[in-house]
Enzyme design. Structure first.
Site, short mmCIF file in Angstrom:
data_model
loop_
_atom_site.label_atom_id
_atom_site.label_comp_id
_atom_site.label_asym_id
_atom_site.label_seq_id
_atom_site.Cartn_x
_atom_site.Cartn_y
_atom_site.Cartn_z
N HIS A 132 -4.64 8.98 4.59
CA HIS A 132 -4.88 7.53 4.58
C HIS A 132 -6.29 7.28 5.11
CE1 HIS A 132 -4.25 3.22 5.25
NE2 HIS A 132 -3.14 3.33 4.54
N CYS A 141 0.86 -1.16 0.00
CA CYS A 141 0.00 0.00 0.00
C CYS A 141 0.91 1.22 0.00
CB CYS A 141 -0.95 -0.01 1.20
SG CYS A 141 -0.13 0.02 2.79
#
Length: 621
Positions: A550, A26
């Site tokens: 995020h 990620c």
């Protein structure tokens, strides 16, 4: 950072290739699924300069890196060879096939817009200079060295368009950019162009090659690079590491050059042949219908490079009869693109878009429509539709009136005299047709609108919130306020249930419990990272601050479900622009924590970061 060295060291200390079941990544970390976590040397990995921390969570062995996660991931993936690795960036369902194709085309053409605009503007200036010199001084400047040099500058981009397209397409499709450029340059190589445009048949290993001129084309190289990306990755998997640097590019070119000439190039040629056949069929039925068809579809054909296939129709008509109507109808399309761009200029509040649309309008009025098509109308979509409609109406009127030209010339203001000899009715229909195309597209664009790129001053308060991080500017020692990019309940980063974020290892910041499912630009910035799973966003603000947003934890597992992107990675956007929207209820219903860390990843450059709460209840609104 030496990515290969770091990748090799990491792979060795997670137990080697044979201990890796799966690898994903990620924005912040590599995520290994290991057969035996006891084989991993966690202590050594944590001591590596490039590693922030090592986390074991959810059955994964996660290695948090300082930056360049994707580059390290790609190097490890090469070392893993045939292992079925993947990124946590699997393409989500982002709409219809048509939308995805259009988004891909937009991603390819947007980086080339400045070059297209510059080349188109230069062409317009040269055309104006020729007209002035001829009219006022009766001098033909087209043979002057200065003119020839500037003309080469204006034509270079369009002649070598496949090379430019090949480079950007390779970045979009994640292929080797330089190999893609070599493939495209082969199509433009003078000797090959001469061979492919000659009278003699051409073969490759006995297989017939369709004769065609690929300079200035678009579709063949895009298809070729798309396939090349898979061919390249195949060879990277099967060729030993020691031979990759030589053999992968060599074999890729040996496969793709003939495949492009034999398979992908002819796709565009056959499309053109079909259009040629269709042209005469419609002509026999109704000139009005033909005018509407060409006036509407011409600039769509330009996008695919297929318009070149029907240009010989006009050339042949002029040679045999001294007149042609093809470019009359194409003129309606050109003026409609100019009109749509003018409408955008008058309606948009975005300063950069206003400048670009003004330039595109001028160049389109001189017959150079690429800046208007790629830079403005296609990008905004709705103006392109308005242009097609207006061009069709204008072209239909020209067809009804019998408009035609006595020369084969590019369509714009400077070529209007070409249509005078057609007679009063035909010429008036041409003038009225281009007026309908221009003013019709402009009016539709202004009346029915489009999704504007927000102005710098737009939405500074609405949806952004007043909570700011005061970041001292190291050059001026003054403070700069960064509004929060998301609305919700603010909480200290240390309270986040993820030790990578809560420890501050990635940088200073805050966390927000979202109450509105939107992330907007807190300032003018570049979208440096936008994962296809849409859970992580990287922004480079114009003041030098780098932000990581995020959205939730483990939300990458949703593969974009419940999220929607409104910009693309690499876009330069204005303050207040919506970046990503997400369905809070849907994501929470699936059991995911939507706590959103907002991190200044280069906070080490700003030693005095402070958080200012504007609302007494601690919310960001």
């Amino acid at each position: 950072m030496n990515y290969q060295q770091v990748a090799t060291s990491i792979l060795k200390n997670v137990g080697g290739k044979e201990n890796v079941s799966e690898l994903t990544h990620c924005y912040t970390r590599l995520r290994f699924t290991l057969y035996d976590t006891k084989k991993a040397n966690k202590a050594y990995l944590e001591e590596m300069d490039e590693v922030i921390s090592v986390v074991e969570s959810g059955g994964q062995f996660q290695i948090v890196l300082r930056n360049k996660v994707k580059e390290v991931h790609d190097q490890i993936q090469q070392l893993l060879g045939d292992l079925n690795t993947n990124e946590e960036t699997t393409e989500a369902d982002k709409g219809s096939i048509g939308n995805r194709i259009l988004n891909t085309f937009t991603s390819i053409f947007i980086p080339i817009i400045p070059a297209i605009a510059a080349s188109g503007m230069l062409k317009g200036i040269l055309a104006l200079a020729v007209m002035i010199a001829t009219h006022y001084w009766n001098v033909d400047i087209t043979s002057y060295n200065t003119y020839l040099i500037l003309e080469a500058t204006s034509n270079a981009l369009f002649h070598f368009f496949p090379i430019m397209i090949g480079y950007v397409a390779a970045k979009v499709f994640k292929a080797n950019e330089l190999i893609a450029m070599v493939l495209a340059a082969t199509l433009c190589y003078p000797d090959l162009v001469a061979l492919m445009t000659g009278d003699e048949p051409v073969t490759f290993l006995g297989i017939g090659v369709t004769l065609a001129d690929y300079t200035s084309t678009v579709i063949p190289i895009i298809i070729a690079v798309f396939i090349m990306a898979y061919v390249q990755r195949f060879f990277e998997r099967v060729i030993p590491e020691v031979l990759k640097i030589i053999m992968v590019p060599t074999l890729t070119l040996l496969v793709m050059v003939p495949a492009t000439l034999i398979i992908f190039g002819p796709i565009g040629i056959h499309l053109g042949n079909f259009i040629n056949w269709l042209y005469y069929i419609i002509m026999d039925i109704s000139p009005t219908l033909l005018g509407a068809f060409i006036g509407g579809i011409w600039c769509v054909l330009v996008i695919f490079g297929a318009h070149k296939a029907i240009l010989p129709i006009g050339i042949n008509d002029v040679a045999q009869t001294g007149q042609q109507n093809l470019l009359a109808f194409a003129g309606a399309a050109n003026f409609s693109q100019a009109g749509a761009a003018a409408g955008v200029f008058l309606k948009t509040r975005n300063k950069k878009l206003k400048t670009l649309s003004a330039t595109a309008t001028v160049t389109a009025l001189f017959g150079i429509t690429e800046p208007a098509i790629y830079g403005v109308n296609l990008r905004l979509r709705k103006p392109m539709i308005y242009a097609v409609i207006s061009g069709a109406i204008g072209g239909g009127l020209m067809g009804w009136g019998g408009s035609y030209g006595t020369a084969f010339a590019n369509q714009g203001f400077l070529t209007i005299p070409v249509y005078i000899e057609a007679g009063t009715k035909a010429f008036l229909c041409y003038i009225i047709g281009i007026a309908i195309a221009f003013f019709g597209a402009a009016a539709m664009t202004m009346l029915f609108g489009f999704k504007d790129v927000p102005e710098e001053e737009d939405a500074t308060d609405e949806g952004l919130g007043d909570s700011k991080a005061d970041v001292p500017n190291t050059m001026t020692d003054t403070k700069e306020n960064i509004p929060a990019p998301i609305q919700g309940k603010m909480m200290p980063l240390s309270d986040v249930q993820d030790e990578v974020f809560s420890s501050g290892a990635l940088g200073e910041g805050i966390a927000v419990q979202p109450t509105v499912g939107e992330v907007v630009a807190p300032a003018n910035c570049k979208v440096s990272v936008l994962y296809p799973t849409l859970h992580a966003i990287g922004l480079e603000l114009e003041n030098g601050v780098e932000l990581l947003i995020h959205i939730g934890f483990d939300t990458a597992e949703l593969n974009g479900k419940g999220f929607e992107a409104h910009v693309n990675a690499g876009d330069e956007i204005s303050k207040g622009t919506k970046i990503v929207s997400f369905d809070i209820d849907e994501i929470k219903a699936k059991g995911y924590d939507l706590t959103t860390p907002i991190i200044i990843t280069n906070s080490s450059q700003y030693p005095n970061v402070s958080i200012v709460e504007s609302n007494k209840d601690g919310t960001v609104s």
